[in-house]
Write an enzyme that holds these catalytic residues in place. Structure first.
Site, PDB file in Angstrom:
ATOM      1  N   GLY A  96       0.668  -1.268  -0.067  1.00 23.36           N
ATOM      2  CA  GLY A  96       0.138  -0.007  -0.205  1.00 23.36           C
ATOM      3  C   GLY A  96       0.839   1.156  -0.154  1.00 23.36           C
TER       4      GLY A  96
ATOM      5  CD  GLU B  37       1.181   0.553   6.863  1.00 27.48           C
ATOM      6  OE1 GLU B  37       1.459   0.735   5.561  1.00 27.48           O
ATOM      7  OE2 GLU B  37       1.014  -0.332   7.436  1.00 27.48           O
ATOM      8  CG  ASP B  38      -1.235   1.822   3.123  1.00 23.36           C
ATOM      9  OD1 ASP B  38      -0.930   1.581   4.360  1.00 23.36           O
ATOM     10  OD2 ASP B  38      -1.725   1.170   2.308  1.00 23.36           O
TER      11      ASP B  38
ATOM     12  CG  ASP C 243      -8.781   0.797   9.521  1.00 24.71           C
ATOM     13  OD1 ASP C 243      -9.405   1.644   9.982  1.00 24.71           O
ATOM     14  OD2 ASP C 243      -9.297  -0.161   8.964  1.00 24.71           O
TER      15      ASP C 243
ATOM     16  CE  LYS D 104     -10.085   4.007   7.066  1.00 29.29           C
ATOM     17  NZ  LYS D 104     -10.717   2.674   6.684  1.00 29.29           N
TER      18      LYS D 104
ATOM     19  CG  PHE E 223     -12.571   1.033   2.234  1.00 34.92           C
ATOM     20  CD1 PHE E 223     -11.731   0.106   3.218  1.00 34.92           C
ATOM     21  CD2 PHE E 223     -12.193   0.747   0.862  1.00 34.92           C
ATOM     22  CE1 PHE E 223     -10.888  -0.909   2.777  1.00 34.92           C
ATOM     23  CE2 PHE E 223     -11.197  -0.088   0.533  1.00 34.92           C
ATOM     24  CZ  PHE E 223     -10.412  -1.120   1.411  1.00 34.92           C
ATOM     25  CB  VAL E 224      -9.522   6.003   1.356  1.00 35.30           C
ATOM     26  CG1 VAL E 224     -10.472   7.341   1.920  1.00 35.30           C
ATOM     27  CG2 VAL E 224      -8.668   5.548   2.321  1.00 35.30           C
TER      28      VAL E 224
ATOM     29  CG  ASP F  56      -5.690  -3.143  -2.213  1.00 36.34           C
ATOM     30  OD1 ASP F  56      -5.279  -2.923  -0.976  1.00 36.34           O
ATOM     31  OD2 ASP F  56      -6.114  -4.446  -2.374  1.00 36.34           O
TER      32      ASP F  56
ATOM     33  NE  ARG G  25      -2.297  -3.061  -4.110  1.00 39.26           N
ATOM     34  CZ  ARG G  25      -2.225  -3.132  -2.786  1.00 39.26           C
ATOM     35  NH1 ARG G  25      -1.989  -1.999  -2.317  1.00 39.26           N
ATOM     36  NH2 ARG G  25      -2.359  -4.336  -2.153  1.00 39.26           N
TER      37      ARG G  25
HETATM   38  P1  IMP Z   1      -4.967  -1.869  10.375  1.00 40.55           P
HETATM   39  O1  IMP Z   1      -4.200  -2.909  10.814  1.00 40.55           O
HETATM   40  O2  IMP Z   1      -6.359  -2.023  10.613  1.00 40.55           O
HETATM   41  O3  IMP Z   1      -4.481  -0.709  10.835  1.00 40.55           O
HETATM   42  O4  IMP Z   1      -5.013  -1.515   8.820  1.00 40.55           O
HETATM   43  C1  IMP Z   1      -3.590  -1.563   8.301  1.00 40.55           C
HETATM   44  C2  IMP Z   1      -4.086  -1.694   6.556  1.00 40.55           C
HETATM   45  O5  IMP Z   1      -5.169  -2.322   6.224  1.00 40.55           O
HETATM   46  C3  IMP Z   1      -3.219  -0.862   5.655  1.00 40.55           C
HETATM   47  O6  IMP Z   1      -1.878  -0.852   5.444  1.00 40.55           O
HETATM   48  C4  IMP Z   1      -4.171  -1.155   4.432  1.00 40.55           C
HETATM   49  O7  IMP Z   1      -3.546  -2.134   3.480  1.00 40.55           O
HETATM   50  C5  IMP Z   1      -5.460  -1.607   5.084  1.00 40.55           C
HETATM   51  N1  IMP Z   1      -6.426  -0.517   5.028  1.00 40.55           N
HETATM   52  C6  IMP Z   1      -7.078  -0.183   6.178  1.00 40.55           C
HETATM   53  N2  IMP Z   1      -7.979   0.970   5.867  1.00 40.55           N
HETATM   54  C7  IMP Z   1      -7.991   0.896   4.493  1.00 40.55           C
HETATM   55  C8  IMP Z   1      -8.711   1.809   3.548  1.00 40.55           C
HETATM   56  O8  IMP Z   1      -9.483   2.573   3.824  1.00 40.55           O
HETATM   57  N3  IMP Z   1      -8.674   1.469   2.223  1.00 40.55           N
HETATM   58  C9  IMP Z   1      -7.729   0.341   1.822  1.00 40.55           C
HETATM   59  N4  IMP Z   1      -6.924  -0.346   2.594  1.00 40.55           N
HETATM   60  C10 IMP Z   1      -6.910   0.100   3.994  1.00 40.55           C
END
Ligand code: IMP
Length: 178
Positions: free
Chosen positions: A46, A101-102, A105, A133, A154-155, A161, A167
């Site tokens: 990402g 990191e992208d 969440d 987020k 959700f972006v 992606d 992407r």
């Molecule tokens: P986390 O572990 O829930 O913090 O999520 C991290 C990973 O989930 C990110 O590196 C993304 O790859 C994916 N992700 C979380 N939210 C989104 C979103 O809104 N769009 C796309 N990918 C997301």
């Protein structure tokens, strides 16, 4: 750019993203260099686009490395299970490390990354995320640099992606399902 039932509404355009990245790069540069080049970690997949733009705004000696993790399948909900798909090819012991990191969440992926990288005894470990987020936070993770704090949407685009698509879109949009 979308499937028939998917609609991507513009959220952050390319010039907003570029301006914010220039500012993040200045902040990272201002901290200065340690005894050896800053190890900048691209979290695949990402963050590949953000990483490419960010490192060009960091005016310090760097080593660029790549780490693959996978946490999402085709769904928009995190499974919580994080898997390492590609490990670093550099020893980070006693090095200054910046994770790029992208999006943070739930924080589960970043928490996992911090655990495995801390265990390798870097000199310092900082985190730069393009998007945060906070509405969906499940664990607290320290974020040193945040590009944009976003709503609970959700972006996709700019590296992010949905089911491996979007992407390559040069801006960030909110995906909705018609
Ligand atoms: P986390 O572990 O829930 O913090 O999520 C991290 C990973 O989930 C990110 O590196 C993304 O790859 C994916 N992700 C979380 N939210 C989104 C979103 O809104 N769009 C796309 N990918 C997301």
């Amino acid at each position: 750019m979308s499937n028939s039932n998917e609609i991507m509404d513009p959220y952050l355009d390319a010039s907003q993203i570029a301006a914010r990245i220039a500012s993040l790069g200045r902040s990272i540069t201002e901290v200065g260099a340690g005894p050896s080049p800053l190890v900048v970690v691209c979290v695949l997949k990402g963050s590949f686009m953000f990483f490419a733009d960010l490192v060009r705004q960091i005016d310090l000696p760097t080593n660029l490395v790549f780490l693959g993790v996978s946490s999402y399948g085709g769904a928009t909900e995190s499974s919580g299970a994080v898997r390492l798909t590609h490990d670093l090819t550099l020893d980070i012991r006693d090095r200054d490390v910046l994770i790029v990191e992208d999006i943070v969440d739930t924080g589960l992926t970043m928490s996992y990354l911090l655990d495995i990288l801390r265990a390798r005894a870097p000199r310092s470990l900082r985190v730069c995320t393009l998007l945060h987020k906070p509405a969906r936070k499940r664990v607290d993770v320290p974020l040193d640099y945040v590009g944009f704090t976003i709503d609970d949407v959700f972006v996709v685009g700019y590296g992010l992606d949905y089911d491996e698509r979007y992407r390559n879109v040069p801006y960030i949009g909110v995906l909705r399902f018609a």
